[in-house]
Design a protein around this motif. Structure first.
Motif, short mmCIF file in Angstrom:
data_model
loop_
_atom_site.label_atom_id
_atom_site.label_comp_id
_atom_site.label_asym_id
_atom_site.label_seq_id
_atom_site.Cartn_x
_atom_site.Cartn_y
_atom_site.Cartn_z
N CYS A 41 -0.68 -2.23 -4.20
CA CYS A 41 0.12 -1.01 -4.36
C CYS A 41 1.56 -1.27 -3.93
O CYS A 41 2.26 -0.37 -3.49
N THR B 82 -1.85 -2.27 -9.41
CA THR B 82 -1.32 -1.00 -9.94
C THR B 82 -0.03 -1.21 -10.74
O THR B 82 0.38 -0.32 -11.48
N ARG C 233 4.65 1.59 9.21
CA ARG C 233 4.36 2.48 8.09
C ARG C 233 2.88 2.35 7.69
O ARG C 233 2.20 3.35 7.43
N ALA D 207 2.11 0.50 1.62
CA ALA D 207 1.89 1.72 2.41
C ALA D 207 2.74 2.87 1.90
O ALA D 207 3.04 3.81 2.62
N GLY D 208 3.12 2.80 0.61
CA GLY D 208 3.94 3.87 0.02
C GLY D 208 3.08 4.90 -0.69
O GLY D 208 1.90 5.09 -0.36
N GLY D 209 3.69 5.56 -1.68
CA GLY D 209 3.02 6.66 -2.38
C GLY D 209 1.75 6.22 -3.11
O GLY D 209 0.73 6.91 -3.04
N ALA D 210 1.82 5.09 -3.81
CA ALA D 210 0.64 4.64 -4.57
C ALA D 210 -0.48 4.27 -3.60
O ALA D 210 -1.66 4.62 -3.83
N PRO E 59 5.35 -3.14 -5.33
CA PRO E 59 5.92 -3.49 -6.65
C PRO E 59 5.99 -4.99 -6.89
O PRO E 59 6.56 -5.42 -7.90
N VAL E 60 5.43 -5.81 -6.00
CA VAL E 60 5.55 -7.26 -6.15
C VAL E 60 4.82 -7.71 -7.43
O VAL E 60 3.64 -7.38 -7.62
N MET F 17 -4.66 2.76 -14.72
CA MET F 17 -4.36 3.88 -13.82
C MET F 17 -3.27 4.77 -14.42
O MET F 17 -3.38 6.00 -14.40
N PHE F 18 -2.24 4.13 -14.97
CA PHE F 18 -1.12 4.92 -15.50
C PHE F 18 -1.59 5.80 -16.65
O PHE F 18 -1.27 6.99 -16.71
N ARG G 292 4.01 -4.57 4.65
CA ARG G 292 4.98 -5.46 5.30
C ARG G 292 5.69 -4.76 6.45
O ARG G 292 6.14 -5.40 7.39
N THR G 293 5.83 -3.43 6.39
CA THR G 293 6.38 -2.70 7.53
C THR G 293 5.20 -2.15 8.32
O THR G 293 4.55 -1.18 7.91
N TRP H 149 0.48 -7.75 7.82
CA TRP H 149 0.79 -8.33 6.50
C TRP H 149 0.45 -9.82 6.49
O TRP H 149 -0.09 -10.35 5.52
N GLY I 107 -2.65 -2.18 -14.05
CA GLY I 107 -2.03 -0.89 -13.74
C GLY I 107 -1.97 0.04 -14.95
O GLY I 107 -1.82 1.25 -14.79
P1 NAP Z 1 6.83 3.11 -2.61
O1 NAP Z 1 6.43 4.46 -2.11
O2 NAP Z 1 8.25 2.72 -2.61
O3 NAP Z 1 6.01 2.02 -1.75
C1 NAP Z 1 6.11 0.65 -2.01
C2 NAP Z 1 5.33 -0.12 -0.98
O4 NAP Z 1 5.41 -1.51 -1.34
C3 NAP Z 1 5.91 0.01 0.43
O5 NAP Z 1 4.87 -0.03 1.36
C4 NAP Z 1 6.79 -1.23 0.53
O6 NAP Z 1 6.92 -1.72 1.81
C5 NAP Z 1 5.98 -2.23 -0.25
N1 NAP Z 1 6.82 -3.31 -0.75
C6 NAP Z 1 7.93 -3.20 -1.51
N2 NAP Z 1 8.43 -4.42 -1.77
C7 NAP Z 1 7.63 -5.31 -1.14
C8 NAP Z 1 7.63 -6.72 -1.03
N3 NAP Z 1 8.58 -7.45 -1.63
N4 NAP Z 1 6.67 -7.30 -0.31
C9 NAP Z 1 5.71 -6.56 0.29
N5 NAP Z 1 5.65 -5.23 0.23
C10 NAP Z 1 6.60 -4.61 -0.49
O7 NAP Z 1 6.35 2.92 -4.10
P2 NAP Z 1 4.99 3.48 -4.76
O8 NAP Z 1 5.23 4.78 -5.41
O9 NAP Z 1 3.90 3.37 -3.79
O10 NAP Z 1 4.78 2.43 -5.94
C11 NAP Z 1 4.48 1.07 -5.66
C12 NAP Z 1 4.10 0.37 -6.95
O11 NAP Z 1 2.87 0.90 -7.42
C13 NAP Z 1 5.08 0.64 -8.09
O12 NAP Z 1 6.05 -0.35 -8.11
C14 NAP Z 1 4.22 0.61 -9.34
O13 NAP Z 1 4.26 -0.68 -9.89
C15 NAP Z 1 2.84 0.92 -8.82
N6 NAP Z 1 2.38 2.24 -9.27
C16 NAP Z 1 1.56 2.27 -10.33
C17 NAP Z 1 1.05 3.46 -10.76
C18 NAP Z 1 0.14 3.47 -11.94
O14 NAP Z 1 -0.21 4.56 -12.42
N7 NAP Z 1 -0.29 2.33 -12.43
C19 NAP Z 1 1.40 4.66 -10.14
C20 NAP Z 1 2.25 4.61 -9.04
C21 NAP Z 1 2.73 3.39 -8.62
P3 NAP Z 1 7.80 -0.98 2.94
O15 NAP Z 1 6.88 0.04 3.50
O16 NAP Z 1 8.16 -2.07 3.86
O17 NAP Z 1 8.98 -0.39 2.20
#
Ligand code: NAP
Length: 494
Positions: free
Chosen positions: A406, A434, A377, A350-353, A408-409, A460-461, A373-374, A392, A457
């Motif tokens: 989406c 991703t 959010r 539920a983060g940026g991606a 980082p797992v 997308m990147f 997981r949260t 979750w 991923g």
């Molecule tokens: P973010 O804003 O920090 O959000 C991460 C999300 O993952 C949050 O919802 C977080 O949960 C959840 N999370 C983190 N650790 C977890 C775990 N161990 N088990 C379950 N959920 C977990 O990060 P983001 O910018 O969205 O990026 C997330 C991932 O997307 C990156 O690590 C990257 O690998 C990938 N990404 C790829 C691209 C691409 O172009 N391919 C672009 C952007 C991102 P909480 O809400 O509980 O914190």
């Protein structure tokens, strides 16, 4: 031009490194004789040298390794001049004691390892009076603006001046100083043996930045984020510029979370034409921009800033179309339609991606469920995007045409983890992870074993970077070149 610094404890090794660098195309080498464990044999180092050299003997107070006394050190510098070294580095406080002789050029240097002091101009003026051929002024950057102060000084200098900042915050200035008139900049022989904070290796300068292209006409782009040290964006954007014959340089700009507005203001002087934007600035940049496109209005986050011809900044988001394009390309390969309409999509995280991916899917009329997981959010995101949400612990019970991770797992170094059990996958679920490091995550591997189509991923990147490249340059992006550069970068950081 790049001056590559060599610091070795043995003469034999210094000479071998010098030869190896010349073979790799180095045009100028700095021999840091303070690193030698025995008294430097200047004549041996200068005999048959394969490139011009700078002789430098740094004392401990300037973070050098010289262990002898100061008289001996100055004698070595004098003997380097008598021996006909091409350049000798002389610190400003001893410059009067080392007279000019023969053709050796005097690099008058000043280093400040703590800060970029307020009296930079005064220090510089003092150095101008010390009979320099070249001035070298190097300070520590404690904020992104410090680099701009030093580069302004380089740009206005009447004597050839090398000026840049040390530290991660100053990294870009090591490359930019040549654009603003420095006769050369410094790099180290190997990234394992840096001789100053933030120094880049000769290989990085060439491979990542294609530095030989940099001159006064070079356009500048970069990524704003914190951290950005391991960003692979410079690698793929510079590879694309080089392949397309575009005279442009893409740099990492580390900007602390509370420093974005001030940094953008001070960077105006650099005339930067566009930025990629990453964590933690994606939301604040959307607020600060003069113009926001529809996607940014919708998501409240941007990953790109573009300068308009009248100098305003437009915020856009290429993550969303990159994710949707990646999905459509995979659907087209696998079936007769690339339409996402009505497809059941489960988005993990539920983060940026997740916001960009789920936002794009909702806009494409897919049936989206978010699971995080949260819980709060995830439900907030679902409410905002107007889609479904599930707990979750229930994510495996959802039937999905398309699963998108989406979180980082599974990302390096946690490569043995997956956010989804393979037995929860449907027979033909399209699995999009991703995460791009590694390219083949456990989730992707298990999905393939079950015969499911997959998207990594990397797609997308590369696509989000390619869309940025097209906005930056108005040209088609060399997708395959960017993909290969990313793969090369991923294998190098592991
Ligand atoms: P973010 O804003 O920090 O959000 C991460 C999300 O993952 C949050 O919802 C977080 O949960 C959840 N999370 C983190 N650790 C977890 C775990 N161990 N088990 C379950 N959920 C977990 O990060 P983001 O910018 O969205 O990026 C997330 C991932 O997307 C990156 O690590 C990257 O690998 C990938 N990404 C790829 C691209 C691409 O172009 N391919 C672009 C952007 C991102 P909480 O809400 O509980 O914190």
């Amino acid at each position: 031009m790049i001056c590559v610094s060599i610091g070795r404890t043995r003469h034999k090794m210094a000479l071998a490194e010098h030869r190896a660098l010349a073979d790799r195309g180095a045009q100028l080498v700095e021999l840091r004789v303070d690193w030698l464990s025995r008294t430097p044999d200047i004549n041996r180092l200068l005999a048959d040298r394969p490139t011009p050299v700078v002789i430098t003997c740094r004392r401990g107070s300037d973070k050098g390794r010289w262990g002898g006394d100061e008289d001996q050190r100055q004698t070595i510098l004098r003997s380097a001049i008598v021996g006909g070294a091409d350049y000798v580095d002389i610190e400003d406080d001893i410059a009067k004691a080392i007279p000019r002789y023969g053709d050796t050029q005097r690099i008058i240097s000043h280093h400040n390892f703590d800060e970029t002091p307020d009296d930079l101009e005064e220090i510089y003026q003092g150095m101008c009076d010390l009979d320099p051929d070249i001035i070298k002024l190097v300070t520590m950057a404690n904020n992104p603006q410090d680099s701009v102060r030093l580069l302004k000084l380089v740009a206005s200098a009447e004597i050839p001046t090398i000026g840049f900042c040390m530290g991660e915050l100053g990294l870009a200035s090591r490359l930019l100083c040549v654009k603003y008139g420095s006769p050369f900049t410094y790099a180290t022989f190997s990234s394992e043996r840096t001789l100053a904070p933030g120094q880049l290796s000769f290989e990085e300068m060439n491979r990542t930045y294609h530095f030989d292209r940099v001159g006064s006409d070079t356009r500048i782009f970069g990524v704003l984020g914190d951290p950005v040290g391991h960003s692979l964006s410079p690698l793929i954007h510079n590879a694309a510029f080089a392949d397309s014959g575009i005279n442009a340089l893409y740099l990492p700009f580390r900007v602390p979370s509370d420093g974005l507005e001030q940094t953008l203001e001070s960077f105006e002087w650099l005339g930067i034409d566009g930025y990629s934007v990453t964590i933690p600035h994606k939301e604040s940049v959307a607020e600060l921009a003069d113009i926001r496109d529809e996607t940014v209005e919708h998501l409240g986050a941007a990953n790109t800033l573009l300068r308009t011809p009248d100098g305003a900044w437009t915020a856009t988001n290429t993550d969303l179309p990159a994710a949707i394009d990646s999905l459509r390309a995979a659907l087209e390969e696998d079936s007769s339609t690339k339409s996402l309409k009505g497809r059941k999509c489960l988005v993990l995280g539920a983060g940026g991606a997740a916001r960009a991916v789920a936002g794009g899917l909702v806009a494409a009329d897919a049936a989206v469920t978010v699971s995080g997981r949260t819980r709060q959010r995830a439900s907030d995101l679902a409410a905002e995007l107007v889609c479904q949400e599930t707990g979750w612990e229930n994510r495996g019970a959802q039937f999905a045409d398309i699963l998108i991770n989406c979180t980082p797992v599974g990302m390096h170094p946690g490569v043995d983890e997956s956010p989804f059990q393979p037995q929860w996958l449907g027979d033909n679920t399209l699995v999009f992870d991703t995460v791009y490091n590694p390219e083949n995550t456990l989730l992707i591997k298990q999905a393939r074993e079950r015969g499911c189509p997959t998207i990594s991923g990397i797609e997308m990147f590369v696509r989000q970077a390619a869309l940025q490249f097209e906005r930056f340059t108005g040209q088609m992006a060399p997708l395959e070149v960017m993909r290969e550069a990313l793969r090369r970068g991923i294998s190098a950081v592991r």
